[in-house]
Design a protein around this motif. Sequence first.
Motif, PDB file in Angstrom:
ATOM      1  N   ASP A 114      64.661 -56.705  24.253  1.00  0.00           N
ATOM      2  CA  ASP A 114      63.289 -55.596  23.675  1.00  0.00           C
ATOM      3  C   ASP A 114      63.167 -54.874  24.776  1.00  0.00           C
ATOM      4  N   ALA A 115      64.165 -54.170  25.047  1.00  0.00           N
ATOM      5  CA  ALA A 115      64.167 -53.386  26.203  1.00  0.00           C
ATOM      6  C   ALA A 115      63.146 -52.197  26.204  1.00  0.00           C
ATOM      7  N   ASP A 116      63.046 -51.392  25.045  1.00  0.00           N
ATOM      8  CA  ASP A 116      62.063 -50.305  25.175  1.00  0.00           C
ATOM      9  C   ASP A 116      60.668 -50.831  25.448  1.00  0.00           C
ATOM     10  N   LEU A 117      60.381 -51.992  25.023  1.00  0.00           N
ATOM     11  CA  LEU A 117      58.793 -52.480  25.133  1.00  0.00           C
ATOM     12  C   LEU A 117      58.906 -53.122  26.534  1.00  0.00           C
ATOM     13  N   ARG A 118      59.815 -54.028  26.651  1.00  0.00           N
ATOM     14  CA  ARG A 118      59.688 -55.190  27.687  1.00  0.00           C
ATOM     15  C   ARG A 118      60.138 -54.535  29.165  1.00  0.00           C
ATOM     16  N   HIS A 119      61.454 -53.551  29.203  1.00  0.00           N
ATOM     17  CA  HIS A 119      62.273 -53.069  30.208  1.00  0.00           C
ATOM     18  C   HIS A 119      62.341 -51.462  29.918  1.00  0.00           C
ATOM     19  N   PRO A 120      61.210 -50.861  29.847  1.00  0.00           N
ATOM     20  CA  PRO A 120      61.553 -49.418  29.452  1.00  0.00           C
ATOM     21  C   PRO A 120      62.278 -48.543  30.518  1.00  0.00           C
TER      22      PRO A 120
ATOM     23  N   GLY B 298      73.920 -54.311  47.999  1.00  0.00           N
ATOM     24  CA  GLY B 298      73.014 -53.686  49.028  1.00  0.00           C
ATOM     25  C   GLY B 298      73.459 -52.201  49.229  1.00  0.00           C
ATOM     26  N   GLY B 299      72.315 -51.433  49.401  1.00  0.00           N
ATOM     27  CA  GLY B 299      72.379 -49.867  49.270  1.00  0.00           C
ATOM     28  C   GLY B 299      72.381 -49.128  47.892  1.00  0.00           C
ATOM     29  N   TRP B 300      72.406 -50.055  46.851  1.00  0.00           N
ATOM     30  CA  TRP B 300      72.217 -49.577  45.428  1.00  0.00           C
ATOM     31  C   TRP B 300      70.702 -49.178  44.952  1.00  0.00           C
ATOM     32  N   ASP B 301      70.801 -48.208  44.110  1.00  0.00           N
ATOM     33  CA  ASP B 301      69.363 -47.937  43.724  1.00  0.00           C
ATOM     34  C   ASP B 301      68.765 -49.085  43.107  1.00  0.00           C
ATOM     35  N   ASP B 302      67.361 -49.044  43.568  1.00  0.00           N
ATOM     36  CA  ASP B 302      66.416 -50.125  42.928  1.00  0.00           C
ATOM     37  C   ASP B 302      66.488 -50.285  41.555  1.00  0.00           C
ATOM     38  N   SER B 303      66.724 -49.258  40.779  1.00  0.00           N
ATOM     39  CA  SER B 303      66.681 -49.178  39.067  1.00  0.00           C
ATOM     40  C   SER B 303      67.684 -49.941  38.718  1.00  0.00           C
ATOM     41  N   LEU B 304      68.961 -49.803  39.348  1.00  0.00           N
ATOM     42  CA  LEU B 304      70.094 -50.607  38.937  1.00  0.00           C
ATOM     43  C   LEU B 304      70.157 -52.060  39.568  1.00  0.00           C
ATOM     44  N   LYS B 305      69.483 -52.550  40.562  1.00  0.00           N
ATOM     45  CA  LYS B 305      69.340 -53.665  41.116  1.00  0.00           C
ATOM     46  C   LYS B 305      68.313 -54.550  40.178  1.00  0.00           C
ATOM     47  N   ALA B 306      67.409 -53.708  39.489  1.00  0.00           N
ATOM     48  CA  ALA B 306      66.495 -54.433  38.826  1.00  0.00           C
ATOM     49  C   ALA B 306      66.862 -54.937  37.309  1.00  0.00           C
ATOM     50  N   LEU B 307      68.186 -54.464  36.926  1.00  0.00           N
ATOM     51  CA  LEU B 307      68.869 -55.069  35.881  1.00  0.00           C
ATOM     52  C   LEU B 307      69.123 -56.509  35.978  1.00  0.00           C
ATOM     53  N   VAL B 308      69.417 -56.880  37.471  1.00  0.00           N
ATOM     54  CA  VAL B 308      69.691 -58.190  37.550  1.00  0.00           C
ATOM     55  C   VAL B 308      68.232 -59.149  37.630  1.00  0.00           C
TER      56      VAL B 308
ATOM     57  N   ASP C  14      69.983 -55.180  18.029  1.00  0.00           N
ATOM     58  CA  ASP C  14      68.768 -55.464  18.190  1.00  0.00           C
ATOM     59  C   ASP C  14      67.673 -55.014  19.209  1.00  0.00           C
ATOM     60  N   GLY C  15      68.077 -53.801  19.986  1.00  0.00           N
ATOM     61  CA  GLY C  15      67.181 -53.241  20.798  1.00  0.00           C
ATOM     62  C   GLY C  15      67.210 -53.752  22.526  1.00  0.00           C
ATOM     63  N   SER C  16      68.189 -54.852  22.563  1.00  0.00           N
ATOM     64  CA  SER C  16      68.383 -55.509  23.794  1.00  0.00           C
ATOM     65  C   SER C  16      69.422 -54.711  24.627  1.00  0.00           C
ATOM     66  N   LEU C  17      69.281 -55.035  25.957  1.00  0.00           N
ATOM     67  CA  LEU C  17      70.374 -54.396  26.860  1.00  0.00           C
ATOM     68  C   LEU C  17      71.561 -55.520  26.992  1.00  0.00           C
ATOM     69  N   HIS C  18      72.832 -55.456  26.859  1.00  0.00           N
ATOM     70  CA  HIS C  18      73.707 -56.443  27.375  1.00  0.00           C
ATOM     71  C   HIS C  18      74.250 -55.745  28.654  1.00  0.00           C
ATOM     72  N   VAL C  19      74.370 -56.584  29.666  1.00  0.00           N
ATOM     73  CA  VAL C  19      75.044 -56.001  31.264  1.00  0.00           C
ATOM     74  C   VAL C  19      75.907 -56.962  31.736  1.00  0.00           C
ATOM     75  N   TYR C  20      76.835 -56.433  32.230  1.00  0.00           N
ATOM     76  CA  TYR C  20      77.755 -56.907  32.991  1.00  0.00           C
ATOM     77  C   TYR C  20      77.716 -56.456  34.603  1.00  0.00           C
ATOM     78  N   ALA C  21      77.142 -57.362  35.373  1.00  0.00           N
ATOM     79  CA  ALA C  21      77.435 -56.789  36.999  1.00  0.00           C
ATOM     80  C   ALA C  21      78.834 -57.310  37.406  1.00  0.00           C
ATOM     81  N   ALA C  22      79.682 -56.246  37.804  1.00  0.00           N
ATOM     82  CA  ALA C  22      81.210 -56.299  37.973  1.00  0.00           C
ATOM     83  C   ALA C  22      81.391 -56.201  39.492  1.00  0.00           C
ATOM     84  N   VAL C  23      82.188 -57.025  39.773  1.00  0.00           N
ATOM     85  CA  VAL C  23      82.343 -57.148  41.351  1.00  0.00           C
ATOM     86  C   VAL C  23      83.950 -57.256  41.564  1.00  0.00           C
TER      87      VAL C  23
END
Length: 379
Positions: free
Chosen positions: A185-191, A254-264, A218-227
């Motif tokens: 429910d990304a638009d509401l819970r994770h804008p 480490g050193g990545w933007d906080d907005s990207l790390k917040a996905l985790v 369904d409005g969710s975000l599906h994410v893969y953190a790839a390493v």
Amino acid sequence: MTHHPIAIVGAGLSGLTLARVLHLNGIEAVVYDLEPARHARTQGGMLDIHAENGQVALRMAGLHEEFTTIVHPGGEAVRVLDRHAVAHWEERDGGIGDRPEVDRGRLRDLLLDSLPEGAVRWGAMVAAARPLGGGRHEVTLADGGSFTTDLLVGADGAWSRIRPLVSGTRPAYTGISFVELDLLDADLRHPRAADLIGGGMCFALGDGKGFLAHRETDGSLHVYAAVQAAEDWLDAIDFADAGASRQAVLERFGGWDDSLKALVTDADGPLIPRKIHALPIGHRWDRVPGVTLVGDAAHLMSPFAGEGANLAMLDGAELGAAIAAHPGDVERALAAYEEELFPRSAEKAAESLAGLDLCFGGDAPHGLVRMFAGRPVGA
């Protein structure tokens, strides 16, 4: 012992497309799948279905019109960021692209609903398969049951139990590990994350790692953190411990933007580890009577060209058409199918490897941006 003229192992996209095309041609086939029931598990995220292969398969299966009703509007939008969350490429979905996005589960349902009742046998895990001579095979199930078949098709994915009948090759680790997560429910819970990812697919890349994300229907975000990591990296993480697993993944960013790390840090539910494997480019086998492979069983590749599902469906459709075109001559049908299969899958596997290099090479994300812009990748 039960006998089937045609038995398909695996109710994924390739096996179901094959069964559908055979059904349209009045040819009976049975599909065995290890899942206990149709909806026993979720079916993954979004797929982009390509005009030159996946959509061709859907037309051959007589399902393209129905497919257009489940396409995700806006899903073809693309955004490419660097590790500082700075956008280097953005493309909106104008509704005229040739790679519309669709939910994998809904696409699978479309195929399942097109088959006759009883075509799929659920809860049937294959334990072993052996040749009986003359192209006939016996398949033993984990529950002790068994059946024989005149034509056995392995549509059972990366770790196929049918592949050893034709090839001793096994998938190898690509050097890339994924950690899969969802933000609901990304638009509401994770804008903030919703704004970052946008309406379609988003790549954030650099330093041999990245985030690959897309918005689902369904409005969710599906994410893969790839390493880019050693094969045992994920093995050392306790994914039963939510806090520890998040911290272990974040240590790589480490050193990545906080907005990207917040996905985790903001992920809903557990993190799921995925090692990315692939068969060698150009994987092929000598003709073996009465058996062949489709989909990942035949040509497992990394996801960095978006071709796996598309090739899987085309494999199924082409094999079904070949069987229908050569009634009573299974070997001729299989030879015709494999003659087209091998060069087609080799080409796409090479594209997948090139896509992996674009995403995780030292130039990322700029090589990917050049590709999207239509400029020479090395320019």
